[in-house]
Design a protein around this motif. Sequence first.
Motif, PDB file in Angstrom:
ATOM      1  N   THR A  19      -4.054  30.078  -7.509  1.00 54.26           N
ATOM      2  CA  THR A  19      -4.381  30.621  -8.745  1.00 54.26           C
ATOM      3  C   THR A  19      -3.965  32.078  -8.739  1.00 54.26           C
ATOM      4  O   THR A  19      -4.090  32.741  -7.733  1.00 54.26           O
ATOM      5  CB  THR A  19      -5.896  30.555  -8.944  1.00 54.26           C
ATOM      6  OG1 THR A  19      -6.498  31.425  -8.060  1.00 54.26           O
ATOM      7  CG2 THR A  19      -6.384  29.190  -8.843  1.00 54.26           C
ATOM      8  N   PRO A  20      -3.441  32.505  -9.753  1.00 63.23           N
ATOM      9  CA  PRO A  20      -3.148  33.932  -9.727  1.00 63.23           C
ATOM     10  C   PRO A  20      -4.377  34.665  -9.252  1.00 63.23           C
ATOM     11  O   PRO A  20      -5.479  34.333  -9.633  1.00 63.23           O
ATOM     12  CB  PRO A  20      -2.835  34.255 -11.190  1.00 63.23           C
ATOM     13  CG  PRO A  20      -2.471  32.937 -11.783  1.00 63.23           C
ATOM     14  CD  PRO A  20      -3.265  31.920 -11.049  1.00 63.23           C
ATOM     15  N   PHE A  21      -4.217  35.669  -8.409  1.00 64.30           N
ATOM     16  CA  PHE A  21      -5.405  36.334  -7.904  1.00 64.30           C
ATOM     17  C   PHE A  21      -5.186  37.819  -7.777  1.00 64.30           C
ATOM     18  O   PHE A  21      -4.078  38.312  -7.748  1.00 64.30           O
ATOM     19  CB  PHE A  21      -5.833  35.734  -6.553  1.00 64.30           C
ATOM     20  CG  PHE A  21      -4.922  36.074  -5.409  1.00 64.30           C
ATOM     21  CD1 PHE A  21      -5.210  37.132  -4.568  1.00 64.30           C
ATOM     22  CD2 PHE A  21      -3.782  35.330  -5.166  1.00 64.30           C
ATOM     23  CE1 PHE A  21      -4.381  37.441  -3.509  1.00 64.30           C
ATOM     24  CE2 PHE A  21      -2.955  35.640  -4.110  1.00 64.30           C
ATOM     25  CZ  PHE A  21      -3.255  36.688  -3.280  1.00 64.30           C
ATOM     26  N   MET A  22      -6.282  38.532  -7.722  1.00 65.95           N
ATOM     27  CA  MET A  22      -6.268  39.975  -7.535  1.00 65.95           C
ATOM     28  C   MET A  22      -6.480  40.294  -6.074  1.00 65.95           C
ATOM     29  O   MET A  22      -7.409  39.801  -5.463  1.00 65.95           O
ATOM     30  CB  MET A  22      -7.419  40.614  -8.322  1.00 65.95           C
ATOM     31  CG  MET A  22      -7.199  40.651  -9.812  1.00 65.95           C
ATOM     32  SD  MET A  22      -5.942  41.830 -10.229  1.00 65.95           S
ATOM     33  CE  MET A  22      -6.678  43.318  -9.569  1.00 65.95           C
ATOM     34  N   VAL A  23      -5.601  41.109  -5.500  1.00 65.01           N
ATOM     35  CA  VAL A  23      -5.834  41.644  -4.176  1.00 65.01           C
ATOM     36  C   VAL A  23      -6.376  43.041  -4.388  1.00 65.01           C
ATOM     37  O   VAL A  23      -5.735  43.879  -4.995  1.00 65.01           O
ATOM     38  CB  VAL A  23      -4.528  41.688  -3.366  1.00 65.01           C
ATOM     39  CG1 VAL A  23      -4.764  42.302  -2.012  1.00 65.01           C
ATOM     40  CG2 VAL A  23      -3.969  40.284  -3.208  1.00 65.01           C
ATOM     41  N   PRO A  48      -0.859  28.019  -9.605  1.00 64.37           N
ATOM     42  CA  PRO A  48      -0.264  26.922 -10.388  1.00 64.37           C
ATOM     43  C   PRO A  48       1.252  27.022 -10.527  1.00 64.37           C
ATOM     44  O   PRO A  48       1.929  26.017 -10.583  1.00 64.37           O
ATOM     45  CB  PRO A  48      -0.958  27.058 -11.750  1.00 64.37           C
ATOM     46  CG  PRO A  48      -2.250  27.731 -11.451  1.00 64.37           C
ATOM     47  CD  PRO A  48      -1.952  28.684 -10.333  1.00 64.37           C
ATOM     48  N   ARG A  49       1.784  28.238 -10.609  1.00 62.86           N
ATOM     49  CA  ARG A  49       3.222  28.399 -10.826  1.00 62.86           C
ATOM     50  C   ARG A  49       3.998  28.586  -9.522  1.00 62.86           C
ATOM     51  O   ARG A  49       5.188  28.893  -9.553  1.00 62.86           O
ATOM     52  CB  ARG A  49       3.483  29.617 -11.730  1.00 62.86           C
ATOM     53  CG  ARG A  49       2.825  29.556 -13.100  1.00 62.86           C
ATOM     54  CD  ARG A  49       3.214  30.781 -13.925  1.00 62.86           C
ATOM     55  NE  ARG A  49       2.540  30.835 -15.205  1.00 62.86           N
ATOM     56  CZ  ARG A  49       1.379  31.443 -15.420  1.00 62.86           C
ATOM     57  NH1 ARG A  49       0.781  32.059 -14.419  1.00 62.86           N
ATOM     58  NH2 ARG A  49       0.830  31.452 -16.609  1.00 62.86           N
ATOM     59  N   PHE A  54       7.694  28.321  -1.546  1.00 61.44           N
ATOM     60  CA  PHE A  54       6.708  29.255  -1.010  1.00 61.44           C
ATOM     61  C   PHE A  54       5.424  28.562  -0.551  1.00 61.44           C
ATOM     62  O   PHE A  54       4.430  29.241  -0.272  1.00 61.44           O
ATOM     63  CB  PHE A  54       6.365  30.325  -2.054  1.00 61.44           C
ATOM     64  CG  PHE A  54       7.425  31.381  -2.186  1.00 61.44           C
ATOM     65  CD1 PHE A  54       7.390  32.531  -1.407  1.00 61.44           C
ATOM     66  CD2 PHE A  54       8.470  31.222  -3.089  1.00 61.44           C
ATOM     67  CE1 PHE A  54       8.369  33.498  -1.525  1.00 61.44           C
ATOM     68  CE2 PHE A  54       9.455  32.195  -3.212  1.00 61.44           C
ATOM     69  CZ  PHE A  54       9.414  33.334  -2.422  1.00 61.44           C
ATOM     70  N   ALA A  55       5.436  27.260  -0.446  1.00 59.57           N
ATOM     71  CA  ALA A  55       4.253  26.547   0.045  1.00 59.57           C
ATOM     72  C   ALA A  55       3.924  27.025   1.454  1.00 59.57           C
ATOM     73  O   ALA A  55       4.803  27.127   2.310  1.00 59.57           O
ATOM     74  CB  ALA A  55       4.515  25.042   0.029  1.00 59.57           C
ATOM     75  N   ASP A 192       7.703  31.195 -12.367  1.00 59.53           N
ATOM     76  CA  ASP A 192       7.089  31.246 -11.047  1.00 59.53           C
ATOM     77  C   ASP A 192       5.854  32.154 -10.971  1.00 59.53           C
ATOM     78  O   ASP A 192       5.518  32.871 -11.898  1.00 59.53           O
ATOM     79  CB  ASP A 192       8.114  31.625  -9.977  1.00 59.53           C
ATOM     80  CG  ASP A 192       9.180  30.547  -9.804  1.00 59.53           C
ATOM     81  OD1 ASP A 192       8.889  29.369 -10.101  1.00 59.53           O
ATOM     82  OD2 ASP A 192      10.298  30.872  -9.359  1.00 59.53           O
ATOM     83  N   ALA A 193       5.197  32.120  -9.831  1.00 58.77           N
ATOM     84  CA  ALA A 193       3.895  32.758  -9.657  1.00 58.77           C
ATOM     85  C   ALA A 193       4.006  34.270  -9.481  1.00 58.77           C
ATOM     86  O   ALA A 193       5.042  34.789  -9.051  1.00 58.77           O
ATOM     87  CB  ALA A 193       3.194  32.156  -8.442  1.00 58.77           C
TER      88      ALA A 193
END
Length: 212
Positions: A19-23, A48-49, A54-55, A192-193
């Motif tokens: 999931t897109p995330f904040m670092v 998701p993207r 990049f797995a 892409d992500a």
Amino acid sequence: MKMTRRKFLWTFGAGVATTPFMVAGGLSYALDVEPDWVEVNPLTLTLPRLHPAFAGYRLLQISDLHLDIGKTADRLPRIQALINAEAPDLIVITGDFITNEYGLSYYRKNLVDFLSGLQAKDGVAGILGNHDHWTNPDGVHQLLAEVGIWDMTNRVRTLERGAGTLHLCGLDDYWSGKPDLEAVLKALPVADAAILLMHEPDYADISSATGR
């Protein structure tokens, strides 16, 4: 165990960018807890993207070194060893390298040795925190440039794996800098992500509203 945004204030994690995330890092516990609380927290995340190329991508985040008179450089070699032992694909540092000018001037060589010794396949990226801005933002920017760290202040950088891409974005400090989310979104490719670096974790409430 559920990892909350607040817990990012205290730890650095080596995880899979899946999931897109904040670092993010932040101010809480900045002087008494963060600098001496070092542990490895693996996280598996689903973007998701994320392109299949990049797995299993390993991104390691560290924040809030807070070098100053009371927080010496003695711990840096141990932290460096912990980071490199994780064999990450990418290392990101989310601000507050220093607490005050003493941390930058007196421990500058220690910081150079620490940062230049970090090992990751795709390199190291960083942004500034509020203490960096309160102290000497130009000096910290210069430090990042000197050791070859990507300065992600209001920038986008794209990583490639074959036909796949993964976009790394960064914003300036929300409290004391000049974050430009609009410029970052404008530069961010549609496909892409994407991963966003920001020092304050609560900024995720703002950035997530973009849906990107």
